[in-house]
Design an enzyme around this catalytic site. Structure first.
Site, PDB file in Angstrom:
ATOM      1  N   ASN A  99      43.556  56.096  32.061  1.00  0.00           N
ATOM      2  CA  ASN A  99      43.594  55.323  33.372  1.00  0.00           C
ATOM      3  C   ASN A  99      43.214  53.526  32.971  1.00  0.00           C
ATOM      4  OD1 ASN A  99      43.502  54.766  36.505  1.00  0.00           O
ATOM      5  ND2 ASN A  99      41.560  54.398  35.747  1.00  0.00           N
TER       6      ASN A  99
ATOM      7  N   TYR B 234      52.030  42.381  30.968  1.00  0.00           N
ATOM      8  CA  TYR B 234      51.404  43.685  31.525  1.00  0.00           C
ATOM      9  C   TYR B 234      52.481  44.851  31.549  1.00  0.00           C
ATOM     10  CZ  TYR B 234      49.765  46.813  35.017  1.00  0.00           C
ATOM     11  OH  TYR B 234      49.452  48.076  35.845  1.00  0.00           O
TER      12      TYR B 234
ATOM     13  N   LYS C  65      53.181  48.669  29.399  1.00  0.00           N
ATOM     14  CA  LYS C  65      53.221  49.709  30.301  1.00  0.00           C
ATOM     15  C   LYS C  65      54.508  50.570  29.786  1.00  0.00           C
ATOM     16  CE  LYS C  65      49.605  50.072  33.065  1.00  0.00           C
ATOM     17  NZ  LYS C  65      48.642  50.866  33.021  1.00  0.00           N
TER      18      LYS C  65
END
Ligand SMILES: NC(=O)c1ccc[n+]([C@@H]2O[C@H](COP(=O)([O-])OP(=O)(O)OC[C@H]3O[C@@H](n4cnc5c(N)ncnc54)[C@H](OP(=O)(O)O)[C@@H]3O)[C@@H](O)[C@H]2O)c1
Length: 294
Positions: free
Chosen positions: A104, A169, A173
């Site tokens: 996480n 970012y 991901k």
């Protein structure tokens, strides 16, 4: 064969999680703390990792008080490969195994791709991608020996479609999504599930903790924007636990997030046009607000 109330391996589909050992990175606040809470409520034993030990101890203390949870705290900078691997080793030697790994820990970076500071971008990749892969590699070794387990990678809806000034970012991901898709197939024969959770906007300190790599992208930080309000982190925590129990492949938190991703796949040009317009509008409002404060 069982050891106490702990089945001998991994997570059984639909089964209870009581006694399972779960490692959660980035567990001292936000979504990680919420996932830790939801797993503690299920009776899991937890290894909580992050850099800020004061916050880590605070979350651990609260979960011990609320759920009588058995908790190990492991101060960890996940961007350091050695520390990521040591987290899994410490958890195994303390609890005797690792049933669940929740990758996480994460941070954002804002700025136009053509202007991003590459050292900033590398650091965010180290946290969001390489840290997660290092922890996965170490955990999989333990899970293989045990006969199974579950890895959860916390991605994002922007791991499905990029946003202006969020390209760096998004790229971390997208990378995580790509590696997860392949690993899911590769690990099946080892009885290891791989679950990807794709939250949309969630009420945490995420944007305040993100890097502004480029002047002019400040309006992305701290904004309470989006076409929808953010969800509570506890909702992501509960949904993640359900996904672990079911061995789900990919999870969205709200119907809106799911529809947005479908829209992005079906009409990428329209979404790009919309996001370009919305970004310009927000930037203008931010700049007008700044001027108004003088
Ligand atoms: N909030 C959202 O809207 C949203 C949406 C989609 C996806 N996500 C994802 O959800 C995850 C959690 O984010 P959040 O919203 O809960 O943000 P947050 O409140 O800023 O929490 C980030 C967590 O990651 C940890 N972390 C950061 N850098 C680290 C490092 N180098 N080593 C170890 N731990 C590190 C932080 O602890 P320390 O700083 O103490 O190390 C903290 O526990 C991230 O992967 C994020 O990309 C968030």
């Amino acid at each position: 064969m069982t050891t106490g109330n702990r089945p001998s391996f991994g997570v059984e589909r639909g089964g209870a999680l009581a006694g399972k050992v779960a490692v959660i990175t980035g567990a001292n606040r936000g979504i990680g703390a919420a996932i830790a809470g939801a797993l503690a409520e299920e009776g899991c034993r937890l290894a909580l990792a992050a850099r800020n030990t004061e916050l880590l101890d605070k979350v651990a203390g609260q979960l011990r008080q609320d759920f009588d949870a058995d908790i190990l705290t492991v101060p960890t900078d996940i961007s350091d490969e050695g520390q990521a691997r040591a987290l899994i080793e410490k958890t195994e030697s303390h609890f005797g195994g690792v049933d669940i790994l929740v990758n996480n820990a994460g941070m954002g970076i804002y700025g136009a791709v053509d202007e991003l500071d590459l050292d900033d971008l590398r650091h965010v990749f180290e946290v969001n991608f390489f840290g997660a892969v290092a922890a996965l590699q170490a955990a999989v070794q333990v899970m293989r020996r045990q006969g199974g387990g579950t890895v959860v990678n916390i991605s994002s809806i922007v791991g499905k479609f990029p946003q202006p000034l969020g390209g760096g970012y998004s790229a971390t991901k997208f990378a995580l999504q790509g590696a997860s898709g392949a690993a899911r197939s590769e690990l099946k024969r080892d009885n290891i599930d791989l679950v990807v959770v794709c939250p949309g906007l969630t009420e945490t300190e995420f944007s305040q903790n993100s890097r502004i790599s480029v002047p002019g992208a400040e309006h992305r930080q701290g904004e309470r924007h989006s076409l929808t309000r953010g969800v509570e982190a506890s909702k992501v925590g509960r949904r993640t636990v359900t996904a672990i129990k079911r061995g789900e492949r990919e999870v969205y938190i709200t119907l809106f997030d799911r529809l947005l991703v479908w829209f992005a796949v079906l009409f990428p040009g329209v979404l790009q046009w919309l996001l370009t317009y919305v970004t310009r509008y927000r930037r203008r409002r931010f700049e007008q607000g700044e001027a108004g404060e003088d």
